[in-house]
Write a protein that holds these residues in place. Structure first.
Motif, mmCIF file in Angstrom:
data_model
loop_
_atom_site.group_PDB
_atom_site.id
_atom_site.type_symbol
_atom_site.label_atom_id
_atom_site.label_comp_id
_atom_site.label_asym_id
_atom_site.label_seq_id
_atom_site.Cartn_x
_atom_site.Cartn_y
_atom_site.Cartn_z
ATOM 1 N N ALA A 152 0.736 9.857 -7.220
ATOM 2 C CA ALA A 152 1.831 9.609 -6.290
ATOM 3 C C ALA A 152 1.584 8.332 -5.494
ATOM 4 C CB ALA A 152 2.009 10.799 -5.360
ATOM 5 N N CYS A 153 0.909 7.379 -6.106
ATOM 6 C CA CYS A 153 0.605 6.127 -5.415
ATOM 7 C C CYS A 153 1.870 5.357 -5.039
ATOM 8 C CB CYS A 153 -0.311 5.264 -6.282
ATOM 9 S SG CYS A 153 -1.997 5.907 -6.419
ATOM 10 N N HIS A 154 3.004 5.697 -5.672
ATOM 11 C CA HIS A 154 4.278 5.067 -5.345
ATOM 12 C C HIS A 154 5.135 5.929 -4.414
ATOM 13 C CE1 HIS A 154 4.552 2.463 -9.300
ATOM 14 N NE2 HIS A 154 3.459 2.241 -8.596
ATOM 15 N N ALA A 155 4.660 7.092 -3.992
ATOM 16 C CA ALA A 155 5.617 8.098 -3.519
ATOM 17 C C ALA A 155 5.334 8.719 -2.163
ATOM 18 C CB ALA A 155 5.719 9.212 -4.559
ATOM 19 N N LEU A 156 4.365 8.227 -1.399
ATOM 20 C CA LEU A 156 4.112 8.817 -0.088
ATOM 21 C C LEU A 156 5.380 8.752 0.761
ATOM 22 C CD1 LEU A 156 2.167 9.991 2.016
ATOM 23 C CD2 LEU A 156 1.573 7.638 2.663
ATOM 24 N N GLY A 157 5.730 9.872 1.375
ATOM 25 C CA GLY A 157 6.940 9.943 2.179
ATOM 26 C C GLY A 157 8.141 10.474 1.433
ATOM 27 N N GLY A 158 8.031 10.599 0.120
ATOM 28 C CA GLY A 158 9.119 11.167 -0.661
ATOM 29 C C GLY A 158 9.178 12.680 -0.526
#
Length: 387
Positions: free
Chosen positions: A163-169
């Motif tokens: 989830a290196c692209h997705a924190l806060g999703g």
């Protein structure tokens, strides 16, 4: 001509961030101190999990997750070709081998049906055991986790979300980081928050958290509850496994802890930028917008154009001081993977089709609406020439 330079991403550092880092610089602990634990607690509480274990970068966090999952020689990691090389490289670091299944064009993420087919193919060929699956929330898109949970349960796999692209999703009413056995984050400057460089693994498991903490600190523990031998004195410590020096400093964590206070605002602004791009580019011929999802974290906003137009459009944008990037070349089609494992063009048709036309547009919270309009106008002007 507007000469403001735009790139696909950049950090946002404010005076509060600087003050928090300066406070640590003036204190007693520059590393291995209380700010590390405070940042880890902030991450874990945000995602609703028990543990967050920080690392020097996202790649080190992936390496730690593979080691904690028990991967080693003879094991296989099942993952997507559409990601940064670190996802699959981390399996190689522990002696395992990555295997790839193609992406879903509608999400740009690992296709669960093709993933299961690849798993059965490896099992039937007796080419080692698939021990873990690592789907990637590409660009910040929160793919459906249920098929991968089922696959993991039925085949005894460790489920590791990159989830290196997705924190806060968001996914299913809760934050990214809650669903998998381990969830890996990155805090590179272009990500949702930054620690300059840094990463973390989120987990609900005490066992995985313990293994991760040992792995990032030379395999050494100073916790008396974990000692295997009788302590010789208060100085006693034990190296219990082979680990690495992957610790994140208090300086990095001070910046991260400060940035966490603005994470939701950062994601909100990314979603506003995405909505504006969608409005401005909705009717442009020869252009495909990225998949939408209400829980999208929008690390990236990758459009697709015809393959023959990609290079000229990229150059046109650069001439207008919009210097972008392509995310990514399919990992198994890099020279290293082709030479070592024999992959070739044609093996992953959906990932290849996406890659040949992909360009990531500017996507970071400091973008102004006028910047987004400038990018959209530049694209429309160029594509309009060929219509």
């Amino acid at each position: 001509m507007n000469t403001k330079n735009l790139s696909y991403g950049r950090q946002w550092i404010d005076d509060d961030d600087i003050a928090e880092v300066a406070k640590v610089l003036k204190g007693d602990w520059l590393t291995q101190g209380p700010t590390v634990a405070a940042f880890e607690r902030s991450l874990a509480d945000y995602a609703g999990v028990k543990h967050a274990v920080t690392f020097v970068n996202g790649t080190a966090a992936l390496h730690g997750a593979m080691a904690a999952a028990g991967l080693g020689p003879g094991d296989r990691l099942l993952t997507t070709p559409m990601t940064f090389a670190a996802t699959s490289n981390s399996a190689l670091y522990v002696g395992a081998e990555p295997v790839f299944a193609d992406i879903e064009p509608g999400t740009l993420c690992l296709d669960p049906v093709k993933a299961e087919a690849k798993l059965r193919e490896v099992e039937e060929a007796k080419e080692g055991r698939v021990r873990a699956v690592a789907p990637v929330s590409f660009g910040g898109y929160p793919f459906a986790m249920e098929p991968f949970r089922r696959l993991s349960s039925e085949h005894g796999l460790v489920l590791i979300e990159d989830a290196c692209h997705a924190l806060g999703g968001d996914r299913g009413g809760h934050k990214i980081g809650f669903d998998a056995d381990m969830t890996v984050l990155s805090f590179h400057p272009v990500k949702h928050i930054t620690t300059a460089e840094g990463g973390a693994v989120l987990t609900r498991s005490d066992e995985y958290a313990h293994a991760l903490r040992l792995f990032r600190s030379h395999g050494i523990t100073r916790n008396p509850e974990d000692f295997e031998e009788a302590p010789e004195g208060p100085w006693h410590c034990e190296m219990q496994t082979l680990g690495w020096n992957y610790r994140l400093t208090d300086l990095n964590c001070a910046l991260g802890l400060s940035q966490m206070r603005r994470l939701d605002a950062f994601v909100k602004r990314r979603r506003e930028i995405a909505a504006l791009y969608r409005e401005l580019l909705a009717d442009v011929r020869g252009l495909t917008l990225p998949p939408a999802h209400e829980g999208h974290a929008y690390h990236l906003f990758p459009i697709q154009v015809d393959a023959e137009a990609r290079g000229p459009l990229f150059a046109h944008l650069a001439e207008n001081d919009i210097r972008l990037q392509v995310h990514y070349s399919p990992v198994p089609l890099h020279p290293y993977y082709k030479k070592r494992f024999g992959y070739r063009w044609g093996d992953f048709p959906e990932a290849e089709r996406y890659y040949r036309g992909a360009i990531s547009l500017p996507m970071f919270p400091l973008l102004e609406d006028s910047d987004v309009k400038r990018v959209a106008d530049c694209i429309k002007t160029f594509l309009g020439r060929g219509s």
